[in-house]
Design a protein around this motif. Structure first.
Motif: not given
Length: 233
Positions: A142-146, A153-155
């Motif tokens: 969720q943090i990566w999405q934000l 995000k992929t890494a």
């Protein structure tokens, strides 16, 4: 009219098989280094070998298994040095995600993260490893999405999958409780809305957790008053 309803996504047979194998790895039913025989897995799961083969390919991408040419597929077995190096890279990348997410966290996102931490705490209390792992992965995702940074995000997806799954199998109930407390502290930093404060909360609590519960310290160092991680000197 019914209005807007969230669409229900039906998992494919391969996804369901992959989830079952993943859960078996997390619970310790399948051990690190164990060879995975497609025929036996298919029989145990009540599905076909092609389905299992597809499931194993997905788990290989996620870091749960590794395929050795001309030998077979094995549950991934990480050495302490492997875990240390993954943690080293993860700290730098996730710090960036935390700092970017801090200024983008709205009321709905805050509520979702709070409920996720509560789920972690509840799972830790009863030593429910599968539920804990689900929440443990959902929180950073969720943090990566934000953070809204596709390549980051992929890494992190690849790094965190391989790191969390194999540390999880070695943890005791007290480790789960401590991990839940770590996530609550990180959440409190995010709720401040301040990137520097959120980043420092992530660094302080993540380093303390890994040092106290796994005897590991990343090779990165905290550089400057901003608390950002920098390279070795």
């Amino acid at each position: 009219e019914l209005g807007e309803l969230e669409q229900v996504r039906v998992k494919s047979r391969a996804e369901t098989a992959a989830q079952s194998i993943q859960n078996a790895i997390i619970s310790g039913e399948l051990q690190p280094g164990q060879r995975l025989i497609e025929q036996k897995l298919a029989a145990a799961l009540g599905t076909s070998q092609p389905t299992v083969r597809e499931a194993l390919k997905e788990l290989e991408l996620q870091g749960f298994v590794r395929r050795v040419p001309n030998k077979g597929t094995y549950v991934t077995q990480l050495r302490s040095e492997d875990i240390r190096r993954i943690l080293d890279v993860r700290m730098v990348l996730e710090l960036l995600a935390i700092e970017r997410a801090a200024g983008r966290l709205d009321a709905a996102g805050s509520d979702l993260l709070k409920r996720t931490v509560q789920k972690m705490e509840a799972a830790a209390e009863i030593d429910d490893r599968v539920s804990f792992h689900e929440a443990d992965l959902f929180f950073p995702r969720q943090i990566w999405q934000l953070a809204d940074y596709e390549y980051l995000k992929t890494a992190l997806e690849r790094l965190v999958f391989s790191l969390f799954a194999f540390v999880l199998a070695k943890q005791e109930r007290t480790d789960f409780l401590a991990a839940a407390q770590q996530h609550r502290a990180i959440l409190n930093g995010l709720l401040s809305g301040d990137a520097t404060r959120a980043g420092q909360a992530f660094i302080d609590n993540t380093l303390e957790f890994w040092q106290s519960h796994h005897g590991m310290k990343p090779e990165t160092r905290i550089a400057g008053e901003s608390g950002r991680l920098g390279g070795k000197t």
